[in-house]
Design a protein around this motif. Structure first.
Motif, PDB file in Angstrom:
ATOM      1  N   ALA A   8     -50.963 -24.598 -77.481  1.00  0.00           N
ATOM      2  CA  ALA A   8     -51.785 -25.180 -76.420  1.00  0.00           C
ATOM      3  C   ALA A   8     -51.084 -25.118 -75.072  1.00  0.00           C
ATOM      4  N   GLN A   9     -49.752 -25.113 -75.047  1.00  0.00           N
ATOM      5  CA  GLN A   9     -49.001 -25.097 -73.804  1.00  0.00           C
ATOM      6  C   GLN A   9     -48.839 -23.691 -73.228  1.00  0.00           C
ATOM      7  N   LYS A  10     -49.086 -22.652 -74.014  1.00  0.00           N
ATOM      8  CA  LYS A  10     -48.948 -21.278 -73.516  1.00  0.00           C
ATOM      9  C   LYS A  10     -49.963 -21.007 -72.415  1.00  0.00           C
ATOM     10  N   LYS A  11     -49.561 -20.163 -71.494  1.00  0.00           N
ATOM     11  CA  LYS A  11     -50.467 -19.791 -70.400  1.00  0.00           C
ATOM     12  C   LYS A  11     -51.589 -18.911 -70.939  1.00  0.00           C
ATOM     13  N   PRO A  12     -52.764 -19.025 -70.353  1.00  0.00           N
ATOM     14  CA  PRO A  12     -53.858 -18.156 -70.817  1.00  0.00           C
ATOM     15  C   PRO A  12     -53.554 -16.697 -70.479  1.00  0.00           C
ATOM     16  N   ALA A  13     -53.959 -15.824 -71.376  1.00  0.00           N
ATOM     17  CA  ALA A  13     -53.704 -14.387 -71.190  1.00  0.00           C
ATOM     18  C   ALA A  13     -54.558 -13.850 -70.034  1.00  0.00           C
ATOM     19  N   VAL A  14     -53.940 -12.989 -69.238  1.00  0.00           N
ATOM     20  CA  VAL A  14     -54.653 -12.373 -68.116  1.00  0.00           C
ATOM     21  C   VAL A  14     -55.544 -11.259 -68.671  1.00  0.00           C
ATOM     22  N   PRO A  15     -56.853 -11.299 -68.381  1.00  0.00           N
ATOM     23  CA  PRO A  15     -57.725 -10.233 -68.903  1.00  0.00           C
ATOM     24  C   PRO A  15     -57.375  -8.891 -68.268  1.00  0.00           C
ATOM     25  N   LYS A  16     -57.451  -7.840 -69.080  1.00  0.00           N
ATOM     26  CA  LYS A  16     -57.124  -6.500 -68.591  1.00  0.00           C
ATOM     27  C   LYS A  16     -58.281  -5.936 -67.776  1.00  0.00           C
ATOM     28  N   VAL A  17     -57.919  -5.143 -66.778  1.00  0.00           N
ATOM     29  CA  VAL A  17     -58.931  -4.444 -65.985  1.00  0.00           C
ATOM     30  C   VAL A  17     -59.331  -3.182 -66.759  1.00  0.00           C
ATOM     31  N   PRO A  18     -60.626  -2.945 -66.960  1.00  0.00           N
ATOM     32  CA  PRO A  18     -61.045  -1.739 -67.685  1.00  0.00           C
ATOM     33  C   PRO A  18     -60.549  -0.463 -66.994  1.00  0.00           C
TER      34      PRO A  18
END
Length: 198
Positions: A8-18
């Motif tokens: 729960a403490q981990k940072k959210p993953a950055v979505p990749k640009v297509p």
């Protein structure tokens, strides 16, 4: 700490640009269309979603020429023969080769010897220019040539060309077919028909 609290403490993953969007961003930067780009929350350049500009597809060729092309006009005209399409593609390739090769600029600080050999216009530029001129001459009349160049070189649609020349679409398609047939004969794709003797 348990595993659940660590997750729960981990940072959210950055979505990749297509990948396709990355290519469109690069093509717009090369074409100088920076107004169509925005920076997202992660500092990356992205297309502005929901705009007509974001819907357009740009195509960057190996020579660096950027064209706007949603559908290849030669493919979009169903009444063209394969010989006419092939002639149009070859003519486009010659145009791109001619427009990408040219005389290079020289900085003002560089001393120039006016009589030096090997200076001036490169031989490749002269050869591509001659090939393009020979093909353009083979098309024939300048009205036919302007239609072929608008469709093959500029990537204009038949509707756009019809508005420019103030003719109906049928007339423009007929002119395009005549020009592409002449090019196909020039390139050796099509054997010219002999006139009938009465």
């Amino acid at each position: 700490m348990t595993r659940k609290t660590k997750a729960a403490q981990k940072k959210p993953a950055v979505p990749k640009v297509p990948k396709e969007e990355k290519e469109q961003v690069r093509a717009r930067k090369a074409a100088g269309l920076d107004y169509a780009l925005t920076v997202d929350g992660h500092g990356r350049e992205r297309l502005i979603n929901g705009t007509a500009e974001a819907e357009r597809k740009l195509e960057k060729s190996q020579s660096g020429v950027v064209r706007v092309r949603t559908v290849d006009p030669l493919v979009g005209i169903s009444s063209l023969t394969w010989q006419q399409r092939e002639a149009g593609k070859r003519y486009r390739d010659e145009f791109e080769a001619f427009s990408s090769v040219g005389a290079k600029g020289i900085a003002y600080q560089v001393r120039v010897d006016g009589g030096a050999l090997g200076g001036g216009i490169p031989a490749k530029a002269i050869d591509t220019g001659r090939a393009f001129k020979k093909a353009t001459d083979a098309i024939g009349h300048w009205d036919v040539s302007s239609v072929v160049q608008a469709v093959c070189c500029s990537g204009s649609s038949i509707s756009e060309v019809a508005k420019q020349v103030d003719e109906s679409r049928d007339v423009v398609v007929k002119l395009l077919k005549i020009g592409l047939d002449n090019l196909a004969v020039e390139y050796g794709i099509l054997v010219p028909r002999r006139p009938r003797v009465a």
